[in-house]
Motif scaffolding. Structure first.
Motif, PDB file in Angstrom:
ATOM      1  N   GLN A 194       0.826  -1.201   0.000  1.00 35.80           N
ATOM      2  CA  GLN A 194       0.000   0.000   0.000  1.00 35.80           C
ATOM      3  C   GLN A 194       0.865   1.258   0.000  1.00 35.80           C
ATOM      4  O   GLN A 194       0.601   2.208  -0.747  1.00 35.80           O
ATOM      5  N   LYS A 195       1.903   1.268   0.826  1.00 35.89           N
ATOM      6  CA  LYS A 195       2.774   2.441   0.894  1.00 35.89           C
ATOM      7  C   LYS A 195       3.511   2.668  -0.427  1.00 35.89           C
ATOM      8  O   LYS A 195       3.700   3.815  -0.856  1.00 35.89           O
ATOM      9  N   ARG A 196       3.903   1.602  -1.079  1.00 35.72           N
ATOM     10  CA  ARG A 196       4.579   1.742  -2.373  1.00 35.72           C
ATOM     11  C   ARG A 196       3.642   2.330  -3.417  1.00 35.72           C
ATOM     12  O   ARG A 196       4.038   3.172  -4.231  1.00 35.72           O
ATOM     13  N   ILE A 197       2.377   1.887  -3.395  1.00 36.51           N
ATOM     14  CA  ILE A 197       1.384   2.434  -4.328  1.00 36.51           C
ATOM     15  C   ILE A 197       1.152   3.910  -4.054  1.00 36.51           C
ATOM     16  O   ILE A 197       1.141   4.733  -4.972  1.00 36.51           O
ATOM     17  N   GLU A 198       0.990   4.255  -2.784  1.00 39.35           N
ATOM     18  CA  GLU A 198       0.745   5.653  -2.412  1.00 39.35           C
ATOM     19  C   GLU A 198       1.917   6.544  -2.826  1.00 39.35           C
ATOM     20  O   GLU A 198       1.725   7.632  -3.386  1.00 39.35           O
ATOM     21  N   ARG A 199       3.142   6.087  -2.556  1.00 40.18           N
ATOM     22  CA  ARG A 199       4.321   6.887  -2.904  1.00 40.18           C
ATOM     23  C   ARG A 199       4.426   7.088  -4.404  1.00 40.18           C
ATOM     24  O   ARG A 199       4.795   8.171  -4.879  1.00 40.18           O
ATOM     25  N   TYR A 200       4.101   6.041  -5.157  1.00 42.48           N
ATOM     26  CA  TYR A 200       4.166   6.160  -6.618  1.00 42.48           C
ATOM     27  C   TYR A 200       3.158   7.196  -7.108  1.00 42.48           C
ATOM     28  O   TYR A 200       3.479   8.050  -7.953  1.00 42.48           O
TER      29      TYR A 200
ATOM     30  N   ILE B 142      -6.763   6.659  -6.934  1.00 42.83           N
ATOM     31  CA  ILE B 142      -6.327   5.394  -6.339  1.00 42.83           C
ATOM     32  C   ILE B 142      -6.164   5.554  -4.829  1.00 42.83           C
ATOM     33  O   ILE B 142      -6.621   4.727  -4.036  1.00 42.83           O
ATOM     34  N   VAL B 143      -5.504   6.642  -4.423  1.00 45.20           N
ATOM     35  CA  VAL B 143      -5.332   6.914  -2.996  1.00 45.20           C
ATOM     36  C   VAL B 143      -6.687   7.181  -2.348  1.00 45.20           C
ATOM     37  O   VAL B 143      -6.953   6.743  -1.224  1.00 45.20           O
ATOM     38  N   LEU B 144      -7.558   7.876  -3.065  1.00 45.53           N
ATOM     39  CA  LEU B 144      -8.892   8.177  -2.528  1.00 45.53           C
ATOM     40  C   LEU B 144      -9.664   6.897  -2.246  1.00 45.53           C
ATOM     41  O   LEU B 144     -10.348   6.781  -1.223  1.00 45.53           O
ATOM     42  N   SER B 145      -9.555   5.916  -3.127  1.00 47.28           N
ATOM     43  CA  SER B 145     -10.219   4.627  -2.903  1.00 47.28           C
ATOM     44  C   SER B 145      -9.602   3.885  -1.718  1.00 47.28           C
ATOM     45  O   SER B 145     -10.305   3.221  -0.958  1.00 47.28           O
TER      46      SER B 145
ATOM     47  N   ILE C 146       4.272  -5.558  -8.037  1.00 46.04           N
ATOM     48  CA  ILE C 146       3.328  -6.004  -7.009  1.00 46.04           C
ATOM     49  C   ILE C 146       2.381  -7.012  -7.652  1.00 46.04           C
ATOM     50  O   ILE C 146       1.863  -6.763  -8.749  1.00 46.04           O
ATOM     51  N   PRO C 147       2.140  -8.161  -7.024  1.00 55.04           N
ATOM     52  CA  PRO C 147       1.240  -9.165  -7.608  1.00 55.04           C
ATOM     53  C   PRO C 147      -0.099  -8.562  -8.009  1.00 55.04           C
ATOM     54  O   PRO C 147      -0.653  -7.727  -7.280  1.00 55.04           O
ATOM     55  N   HIS C 148      -0.608  -9.015  -9.153  1.00 56.30           N
ATOM     56  CA  HIS C 148      -1.835  -8.435  -9.686  1.00 56.30           C
ATOM     57  C   HIS C 148      -3.028  -8.673  -8.761  1.00 56.30           C
ATOM     58  O   HIS C 148      -3.263  -9.774  -8.282  1.00 56.30           O
TER      59      HIS C 148
ATOM     60  N   GLY D 205      -7.221  -6.930  -8.670  1.00 57.42           N
ATOM     61  CA  GLY D 205      -8.119  -5.999  -9.328  1.00 57.42           C
ATOM     62  C   GLY D 205      -8.279  -4.712  -8.544  1.00 57.42           C
ATOM     63  O   GLY D 205      -7.903  -4.608  -7.372  1.00 57.42           O
ATOM     64  N   PHE D 206      -8.865  -3.697  -9.193  1.00 56.61           N
ATOM     65  CA  PHE D 206      -9.060  -2.402  -8.550  1.00 56.61           C
ATOM     66  C   PHE D 206      -9.888  -2.536  -7.280  1.00 56.61           C
ATOM     67  O   PHE D 206      -9.701  -1.785  -6.328  1.00 56.61           O
ATOM     68  N   HIS D 207     -10.790  -3.517  -7.265  1.00 45.64           N
ATOM     69  CA  HIS D 207     -11.658  -3.707  -6.099  1.00 45.64           C
ATOM     70  C   HIS D 207     -10.860  -4.063  -4.848  1.00 45.64           C
ATOM     71  O   HIS D 207     -11.348  -3.904  -3.723  1.00 45.64           O
ATOM     72  N   ALA D 208      -9.614  -4.535  -5.046  1.00 41.77           N
ATOM     73  CA  ALA D 208      -8.772  -4.862  -3.896  1.00 41.77           C
ATOM     74  C   ALA D 208      -8.460  -3.621  -3.067  1.00 41.77           C
ATOM     75  O   ALA D 208      -8.157  -3.728  -1.877  1.00 41.77           O
ATOM     76  N   LEU D 209      -8.534  -2.434  -3.690  1.00 49.37           N
ATOM     77  CA  LEU D 209      -8.320  -1.197  -2.933  1.00 49.37           C
ATOM     78  C   LEU D 209      -9.409  -1.029  -1.873  1.00 49.37           C
ATOM     79  O   LEU D 209      -9.148  -0.577  -0.756  1.00 49.37           O
TER      80      LEU D 209
END
Length: 319
Positions: free
Chosen positions: A114-120, A132-135, A240-242, A244-248
């Motif tokens: 999660q932190k890697r996604i947010e930083r990106y 993405i961060v909002l979700s 990061i392993p795939h 779906g968006f719903h995983a957020l």
């Protein structure tokens, strides 16, 4: 009357006026792709218990249990309606035995992922990616996110009003965004925005070129599928392993539980019908959290004040 004729009549008269367009399209596709090819030519009177069970058995060899359950639900609904309408004197769908539906594994990103996604997202400085961060911090579904307009965001009070959703559709003129009410009545909700996100949203609104919160460069509207694809590419780039968006949304719920949010509040924010739905869906996460809380409580236990001798099985024996 054969089954195909009845299915077409049933879809138009009994289904379409009562459900959302998206649900109707799902029913229609199920009839067209899975039911009509196998049973459509049968007369309604020929749909006996053995015929329906044989059809179900064939489905089991091709589809997952949850998919089979969904197909048979359409068959049952159509035949029950035929009986109620007096088209047939009896239907046998209640005799069908289906495989037990399986609870889908809930994908969730780890804290490190999660932190890697947010930083990106933040380092990219691309406004459209902030969704993405909002979700991650509101649990919005992708259709709710793409449909979100600035008029739905109250930055003064720090809330998001979920009053609509959207889906992709294509016609002769190309892509169009179709809007609808949220998934269920309970999905119409107001979500508090974490105060830490408000400065980012204010800046995003200040430079926005569209009424929609999530849009591309130059204010270009974004489709649901395009945004999902963008997210897939981000995960690939970050190794990061795939998921779906719903995983957020699932990640949001998991972090909320880990942070100590009560189930009733979480249920309201997610837009679930009741707390039982939330508990059932996140039972494993809740149990892990409860175990962690109990172990924290257990640290209060002072073993030094309770002398014991361990036996051969390392089981405390008190005296």
């Amino acid at each position: 009357m054969n089954y195909n004729e009845w299915l077409n009549e049933w879809l138009i008269i009994w289904v379409k006026p009562m459900v959302k367009d998206r649900t109707f399209e799902k029913y229609k596709n199920t009839v067209r792709l899975q039911i009509s090819p196998q049973l459509g030519s049968c007369a309604l009177e020929e749909l006996t218990a053995p015929t329906l069970q044989k059809f179900t058995a064939e489905l089991v060899t091709r589809y997952a249990p949850n998919t089979v359950t969904g197909i048979i639900a359409v068959v049952k609904s159509s035949l029950l309606c035929a009986q109620s309408a007096g088209v047939i004197s009896r239907q046998f769908s209640d005799c069908i035995k289906t495989p037990r539906a399986q609870e889908r594994d809930i994908g969730c990103f780890t804290c490190a992922e999660q932190k890697r996604i947010e930083r990106y997202v933040l380092a990219s400085k691309k406004p459209k990616l902030f969704g993405i961060v909002l979700s991650l911090y509101t649990g919005l579904r992708v259709g709710e996110l793409i449909a979100l307009e600035w008029s739905d965001v109250d930055l003064s009070n720090g809330t998001i009003s979920v009053i609509k959703s959207c889906r992709d559709s294509w016609n002769k003129n190309g892509y169009v965004k179709l809007f609808d009410t949220p998934k269920t009545e309970n999905s119409r909700r107001k979500i508090p925005i974490p105060v830490q996100l408000l400065p980012y949203l204010r800046d995003l609104k200040k430079h926005s070129e569209n009424n929609f919160v999530v849009c591309g460069s130059g204010g270009k509207e974004i489709s649901v599928r395009s945004y999902q694809r963008t997210f897939e590419l981000i995960l690939n780039g970050l190794k990061i392993p795939h998921r779906g968006f719903h995983a957020l949304r699932h990640t949001f719920a998991t972090r909320a539980i880990e942070s100590g949010m009560d189930v009733k509040s979480l249920s309201k924010i997610l837009g679930h019908k009741n707390s039982t739905v939330t508990l059932n869906r996140y039972v494993h996460t809740f149990m892990e959290h409860q175990n962690h809380m109990m172990n924290r409580l257990g640290t209060m236990f002072d073993t030094d004040t309770m002398p014991y001798a361990a036996n051969a099985y390392d089981v405390p024996v008190y005296w």
